[in-house]
Write a protein that holds these residues in place. Structure first.
Motif, short mmCIF file in Angstrom:
data_model
loop_
_atom_site.label_atom_id
_atom_site.label_comp_id
_atom_site.label_asym_id
_atom_site.label_seq_id
_atom_site.Cartn_x
_atom_site.Cartn_y
_atom_site.Cartn_z
N PRO A 68 -15.56 4.82 -92.21
CA PRO A 68 -14.71 5.24 -93.33
C PRO A 68 -15.36 4.98 -94.69
O PRO A 68 -15.16 5.77 -95.62
CB PRO A 68 -13.45 4.39 -93.15
CG PRO A 68 -13.39 4.11 -91.68
CD PRO A 68 -14.85 3.96 -91.26
N SER A 69 -16.15 3.91 -94.80
CA SER A 69 -16.81 3.67 -96.09
C SER A 69 -17.84 4.77 -96.38
O SER A 69 -18.04 5.16 -97.53
CB SER A 69 -17.46 2.29 -96.13
OG SER A 69 -18.47 2.19 -95.17
N ARG A 70 -18.48 5.27 -95.34
CA ARG A 70 -19.43 6.38 -95.53
C ARG A 70 -18.67 7.64 -95.96
O ARG A 70 -19.15 8.41 -96.78
CB ARG A 70 -20.21 6.64 -94.24
CG ARG A 70 -21.33 7.62 -94.41
CD ARG A 70 -22.41 7.04 -95.31
NE ARG A 70 -23.48 7.97 -95.43
CZ ARG A 70 -24.14 8.21 -96.56
NH1 ARG A 70 -23.84 7.53 -97.64
NH2 ARG A 70 -25.10 9.08 -96.60
N VAL A 71 -17.48 7.84 -95.40
CA VAL A 71 -16.65 8.98 -95.80
C VAL A 71 -16.33 8.88 -97.29
O VAL A 71 -16.40 9.87 -98.01
CB VAL A 71 -15.36 9.06 -94.95
CG1 VAL A 71 -14.38 10.07 -95.54
CG2 VAL A 71 -15.69 9.42 -93.51
N ARG A 72 -16.00 7.68 -97.77
CA ARG A 72 -15.72 7.50 -99.20
C ARG A 72 -16.94 7.89 -100.04
O ARG A 72 -16.80 8.53 -101.09
CB ARG A 72 -15.31 6.05 -99.50
CG ARG A 72 -13.86 5.77 -99.17
CD ARG A 72 -13.40 4.43 -99.70
NE ARG A 72 -13.98 3.30 -98.98
CZ ARG A 72 -13.58 2.86 -97.79
NH1 ARG A 72 -12.58 3.47 -97.18
NH2 ARG A 72 -14.15 1.83 -97.23
#
Length: 172
Positions: free
Chosen positions: A149-153
Motif C-alpha cells: 500500500p505504501s508503494r501505491v501511495r
C-alpha cells in the motif's frame, strides 16, 4: 523545439533525402490515407530534429518506422480519448454540456494528462487509474498490482504530479 545537436539538421536532411519517399509509401499503405501519411511522415522527421544526440543510424528505415509507429499509436490514443469524452458527454443532459470552446479546452487538457500519464510506469499508471476512475482504495490496488500500500501511495503521488504539470506546468 530545442536546438539539439548542430549536426542534426544535416543528418535529418540526409535521412529525408534518402528515405522520405520510402517512409511515405510505407505509411500510405499502413494508414491508407495519403494526407495522414504525409502528416505522420513530416512529424517523424520533425521528431528527429529535436533529438539532442542523433547519430547516423545503422538501420535508418527501422528507426523511421519505429518513430512513425509511435506517432500513430499516439494518434490512436488521442482519438480514443476524444471519443470516450464525447460519448460520456452525450450521456449528460444538454443543459450541462460545456460550450464548444470549453469542450476544446477540456479535450486539450485530457490529451496533456494522457500524455503525461503515459510517461509513468505501467504500475503507476494503473494505480492512478484504478484509484481515480474505479474508486479503488490503496489496499485493493496493492493487491491487484502485487505491491505494498505504501508503494501505491507513491504511485498515486506520481500520477497527481503529472496531472498538476498538465494543468499548471512544471513546479518551480
Amino acid at each position: 523545439m530545442s536546438a539539439g545537436d548542430p549536426a542534426n539538421p544535416h543528418r535529418v536532411g540526409l535521412l529525408y533525402r534518402d528515405h522520405r519517399d520510402w517512409l511515405f509509401g510505407w505509411l500510405r499503405k499502413t494508414v491508407q490515407c495519403p494526407q495522414r501519411a504525409e502528416d505522420v511522415s513530416q512529424d517523424t522527421f520533425v521528431r528527429l530534429l529535436t533529438r539532442p544526440d542523433l547519430q547516423a543510424p545503422r538501420e535508418p528505415r527501422a528507426l523511421l518506422a519505429t518513430i512513425a509507429r509511435g506517432l500513430l499509436v499516439d494518434q490512436f490514443r488521442r482519438n480514443d480519448l476524444e471519443r470516450a469524452y464525447l460519448e460520456e458527454l452525450a450521456l449528460a443532459p444538454r443543459d450541462l454540456h460545456p460550450s464548444p470552446e470549453d469542450q476544446a479546452l477540456i479535450l486539450e487538457n485530457l490529451r496533456e494528462i494522457d500524455r503525461l500519464l503515459g510517461q509513468l510506469s505501467s504500475k503507476a499508471r494503473a494505480a492512478f487509474l484504478y484509484n481515480r476512475l474505479d474508486g479503488l482504495g490503496h489496499a485493493e490496488i496493492a493487491e491487484r498490482l502485487g505491491v505494498s500500500p505504501s508503494r501505491v501511495r507513491q504511485y498515486l503521488a506520481q500520477g497527481m504530479r503529472q496531472c498538476y504539470i498538465a494543468l499548471y506546468g512544471e513546479p518551480t
